[in-house]
Design an enzyme around this catalytic site. Structure first.
Site, PDB file in Angstrom:
ATOM      1  N   GLY A 118     -10.719  -5.012  -0.478  1.00  0.00           N
ATOM      2  CA  GLY A 118     -12.075  -4.461  -0.501  1.00  0.00           C
ATOM      3  C   GLY A 118     -12.608  -3.999   0.852  1.00  0.00           C
ATOM      4  O   GLY A 118     -13.808  -3.747   0.981  1.00  0.00           O
ATOM      5  N   GLY A 119     -11.731  -3.879   1.839  1.00  0.00           N
ATOM      6  CA  GLY A 119     -12.180  -3.404   3.156  1.00  0.00           C
ATOM      7  C   GLY A 119     -12.868  -2.052   3.040  1.00  0.00           C
ATOM      8  O   GLY A 119     -13.986  -1.858   3.530  1.00  0.00           O
ATOM      9  N   LYS A 120     -12.201  -1.130   2.353  1.00  0.00           N
ATOM     10  CA  LYS A 120     -12.775   0.219   2.258  1.00  0.00           C
ATOM     11  C   LYS A 120     -13.881   0.258   1.211  1.00  0.00           C
ATOM     12  O   LYS A 120     -14.877   0.941   1.393  1.00  0.00           O
ATOM     13  CB  LYS A 120     -11.676   1.243   1.968  1.00  0.00           C
ATOM     14  CG  LYS A 120     -10.692   1.320   3.113  1.00  0.00           C
ATOM     15  CD  LYS A 120      -9.609   2.339   2.907  1.00  0.00           C
ATOM     16  CE  LYS A 120      -8.502   2.158   3.924  1.00  0.00           C
ATOM     17  NZ  LYS A 120      -7.667   0.954   3.689  1.00  0.00           N
ATOM     18  N   ASP A 143      -6.345   4.746  -2.077  1.00  0.00           N
ATOM     19  CA  ASP A 143      -5.751   4.160  -0.856  1.00  0.00           C
ATOM     20  C   ASP A 143      -4.453   3.500  -1.333  1.00  0.00           C
ATOM     21  O   ASP A 143      -4.402   2.300  -1.570  1.00  0.00           O
ATOM     22  CB  ASP A 143      -6.733   3.144  -0.259  1.00  0.00           C
ATOM     23  CG  ASP A 143      -6.258   2.602   1.072  1.00  0.00           C
ATOM     24  OD1 ASP A 143      -5.678   3.369   1.857  1.00  0.00           O
ATOM     25  OD2 ASP A 143      -6.455   1.394   1.321  1.00  0.00           O
ATOM     26  N   CYS A 165      -1.371   3.777   4.950  1.00  0.00           N
ATOM     27  CA  CYS A 165      -1.224   3.291   6.326  1.00  0.00           C
ATOM     28  C   CYS A 165       0.233   3.464   6.765  1.00  0.00           C
ATOM     29  O   CYS A 165       0.861   2.531   7.240  1.00  0.00           O
ATOM     30  CB  CYS A 165      -1.701   1.856   6.463  1.00  0.00           C
ATOM     31  SG  CYS A 165      -0.888   0.682   5.387  1.00  0.00           S
TER      32      CYS A 165
HETATM   33  C1  LIG Z   1      -3.189  -0.445   0.570  1.00  0.00           C
HETATM   34  S1  LIG Z   1      -3.739  -1.717  -0.436  1.00  0.00           S
HETATM   35  C2  LIG Z   1      -5.437  -1.372  -0.555  1.00  0.00           C
HETATM   36  C3  LIG Z   1      -6.261  -1.838   0.606  1.00  0.00           C
HETATM   37  C4  LIG Z   1      -7.736  -1.656   0.335  1.00  0.00           C
HETATM   38  N1  LIG Z   1      -8.067  -0.290  -0.007  1.00  0.00           N
HETATM   39  C5  LIG Z   1      -8.602  -2.089   1.498  1.00  0.00           C
HETATM   40  O1  LIG Z   1      -9.019  -1.258   2.287  1.00  0.00           O
HETATM   41  O2  LIG Z   1      -8.891  -3.285   1.605  1.00  0.00           O
HETATM   42  C6  LIG Z   1      -3.167  -1.220  -1.984  1.00  0.00           C
HETATM   43  C7  LIG Z   1      -3.735  -1.991  -3.158  1.00  0.00           C
HETATM   44  O3  LIG Z   1      -3.270  -1.351  -4.332  1.00  0.00           O
HETATM   45  C8  LIG Z   1      -3.116  -2.324  -5.322  1.00  0.00           C
HETATM   46  N2  LIG Z   1      -2.252  -1.743  -6.380  1.00  0.00           N
HETATM   47  C9  LIG Z   1      -0.895  -1.697  -6.426  1.00  0.00           C
HETATM   48  N3  LIG Z   1      -0.498  -1.051  -7.531  1.00  0.00           N
HETATM   49  C10 LIG Z   1      -1.628  -0.672  -8.185  1.00  0.00           C
HETATM   50  C11 LIG Z   1      -1.878   0.034  -9.400  1.00  0.00           C
HETATM   51  N4  LIG Z   1      -0.870   0.480 -10.157  1.00  0.00           N
HETATM   52  N5  LIG Z   1      -3.151   0.232  -9.752  1.00  0.00           N
HETATM   53  C12 LIG Z   1      -4.188  -0.227  -9.001  1.00  0.00           C
HETATM   54  N6  LIG Z   1      -4.001  -0.903  -7.846  1.00  0.00           N
HETATM   55  C13 LIG Z   1      -2.748  -1.114  -7.461  1.00  0.00           C
HETATM   56  C14 LIG Z   1      -2.553  -3.502  -4.605  1.00  0.00           C
HETATM   57  O4  LIG Z   1      -2.829  -4.678  -5.301  1.00  0.00           O
HETATM   58  C15 LIG Z   1      -3.284  -3.430  -3.271  1.00  0.00           C
HETATM   59  O5  LIG Z   1      -4.393  -4.271  -3.307  1.00  0.00           O
END
Ligand SMILES: C[S@@+](CC[C@H](N)C(=O)[O-])C[C@H]1O[C@@H](n2cnc3c(N)ncnc32)[C@H](O)[C@@H]1O
Length: 442
Positions: free
Chosen positions: A264-266, A329, A382
């Site tokens: 949830g950062g973004k 993201d 990232c």
């Molecule tokens: C790069 S991280 C997101 C970081 C977040 N946006 C932040 O800023 O805190 C990617 C996220 O995508 C989620 N994820 C992976 N596969 C997914 C899917 N098919 N649908 C939705 N979320 C998914 C993961 O659980 C992870 O939390």
């Protein structure tokens, strides 16, 4: 349990891919109340061994008649930790490193393992001179891989992508100690006021050059030295990652979807920029991760965040044309943030880079369906891997001419030629990040 036994156990857990080193180290330190000296030695053994993993394995491969993958995992950990003390630490006598490793092998293995460990370590000591790292001229890839603690396949990829000089700069960036970066929760405090408060307490803090809410802490404080974090006035977030919400550029009275949102950062950043007349849906595929988004939003006092258990790959079928703005993201190879994630360096596989683009494109396509006509779609990762970034976006645009790219750097203070932002650590002195902003036609 003594310090080496604790370190051995922690390394075993990390090397079996059963946890992240920072979490395991902090759990161990919380459980066992070690005196300062032991605490430092434990941390040094775990992080030092992990950092030098490929150098230690290079020695084991040369000295052992058994292949590394055939070794008992606990035996491998004991060898790595023993060799780390012998080759990389100056204050542990060789004999102590050997004897203590033999004791560990007896404790966690058996007599045969103890004999084997003793043989390998003493052999390593005898042949010490063979394990000087070759120079850059003698063997560029091995030199960079062993000097900067990176996998050889990645060094090869970076040399192919950027040339040797930039690869050295990139590797050096990943070796620097990460500074803590925090985001001022501007719904409660301005960055200037937060900075002033930190500096009043003699903290070496300075503003982040590109993210308008970002503050760097140059000396690494304990989290407990920053009560503003506990009070919800600030949030730990890297500067590169803060740029994404600005490129999305949320406005009041909008519905916004963040389709890969945890922790949830973004989402929380977007919610604070959008204001409480907007609603930001933080979606994720893992239920337990949704709780993190909720907890973070609550902690920061944001009432405009909702969470949704939803697969990004199918979200468009359910919520077509519902959002003014959508952020994808995407899960990615994370090559841009290798500075922070020591153990991730060794877990990355070339296969990961190959399988991700298809998944990322599927998510982007589905999420794009949620965007209302005239709305905005932002894609970010990232990583600096073109296949996961510009190639995904271009494949998407080819299939969806209703979307057009907009110049992402018009929305934040870092300038990049072309439509997209690709942050490169060796050039921008920031974690590697990619951001694309697309607009759906009316
Ligand atoms: C790069 S991280 C997101 C970081 C977040 N946006 C932040 O800023 O805190 C990617 C996220 O995508 C989620 N994820 C992976 N596969 C997914 C899917 N098919 N649908 C939705 N979320 C998914 C993961 O659980 C992870 O939390």
């Amino acid at each position: 349990m003594n310090v080496r036994e604790l370190a051995c156990q922690s390394l075993f857990t990390v090397c079996q891919d059963k946890g992240y080193s920072n979490i395991i180290v902090s759990q161990t330190l919380q459980k066992y109340k070690l005196v300062d000296r032991d605490r430092r030695f434990y941390t040094e053994l775990v992080y030092g061994t992990l950092r030098h993993l490929n150098y230690l394995d290079w020695i084991i491969t040369a000295v052992s008649t058994r292949k590394i993958i055939k070794l008992d995992p606990i035996c491998l950990v004991i060898l790595r930790m023993g060799l780390y003390q012998i080759f990389c630490l100056t204050k542990v006598p060789e004999s102590a490193a050997c004897n203590e490793s033999v004791k560990l092998a007896t404790r966690f293995g058996n007599k045969g393992m103890a004999k084997f460990v003793n043989g390998i370590l003493r052999n390593g000591i005898r042949r010490r001179m063979e394990f000087n790292i070759p120079t850059l001229e003698e063997n560029t890839i091995l030199h960079l891989s062993l000097t900067y603690h990176q996998q050889q396949w990645l060094i090869k990829k970076w040399i192919a992508d950027y040339g040797t000089e930039e690869t050295v700069a990139l590797c050096r960036y990943f070796e620097t100690i990460p500074r803590l970066c925090i985001r001022a929760n501007t719904t409660k405090i301005s960055r200037d006021e937060l900075l002033h408060n930190l500096q009043q307490r003699d903290m070496d803090a300075e503003i982040a050059p590109y993210a308008p809410e970002g503050i760097y802490l140059n000396t690494i404080p304990s989290i407990h030295d920053i009560p503003e974090l506990q009070q919800g006035l600030a949030f730990i977030q890297d500067e590169s990652s803060m740029l994404v919400a600005h490129v999305l550029d949320p406005k009041p009275n909008e519905v916004i979807f963040d389709v890969c949102a945890a922790p949830g950062g973004k989402t929380t950043h977007i919610a604070s920029l959008a204001g409480d007349t907007s609603i930001v849906y933080g979606c994720d595929i893992y239920d337990h991760k949704l709780q993190l988004i909720e907890k973070n939003a609550q902690h920061l006092g944001l009432s405009n965040v909702r969470v949704l258990l939803q697969d990004a790959a199918t979200i468009g079928e359910i919520y077509a044309d519902r959002a003014d703005r959508v952020l994808v993201d995407a899960p990615c190879s994370g090559l841009g943030v290798l500075k922070r994630k020591l153990d991730l360096r060794w877990r990355k596989k070339p296969m990961d880079l190959k399988r991700l683009p298809e998944l990322q494109l599927t998510m982007l396509e589905s999420a794009s369906k949620c965007v209302k006509p005239g709305g905005i779609l932002v894609y970010s990762t990232c990583t600096m891997n073109d296949d996961e970034n510009v190639h995904v976006v271009e494949a998407f645009l080819k299939r969806h001419p209703e979307f057009k790219p907009e110049k992402a750097s018009d929305y934040c203070s870092i300038y990049k030629e072309g439509s997209y932002i690709q942050l490169l650590p060796q050039i921008d002195n920031l974690d590697g990040f990619f951001i694309a902003r697309l607009r759906r036609g009316e």
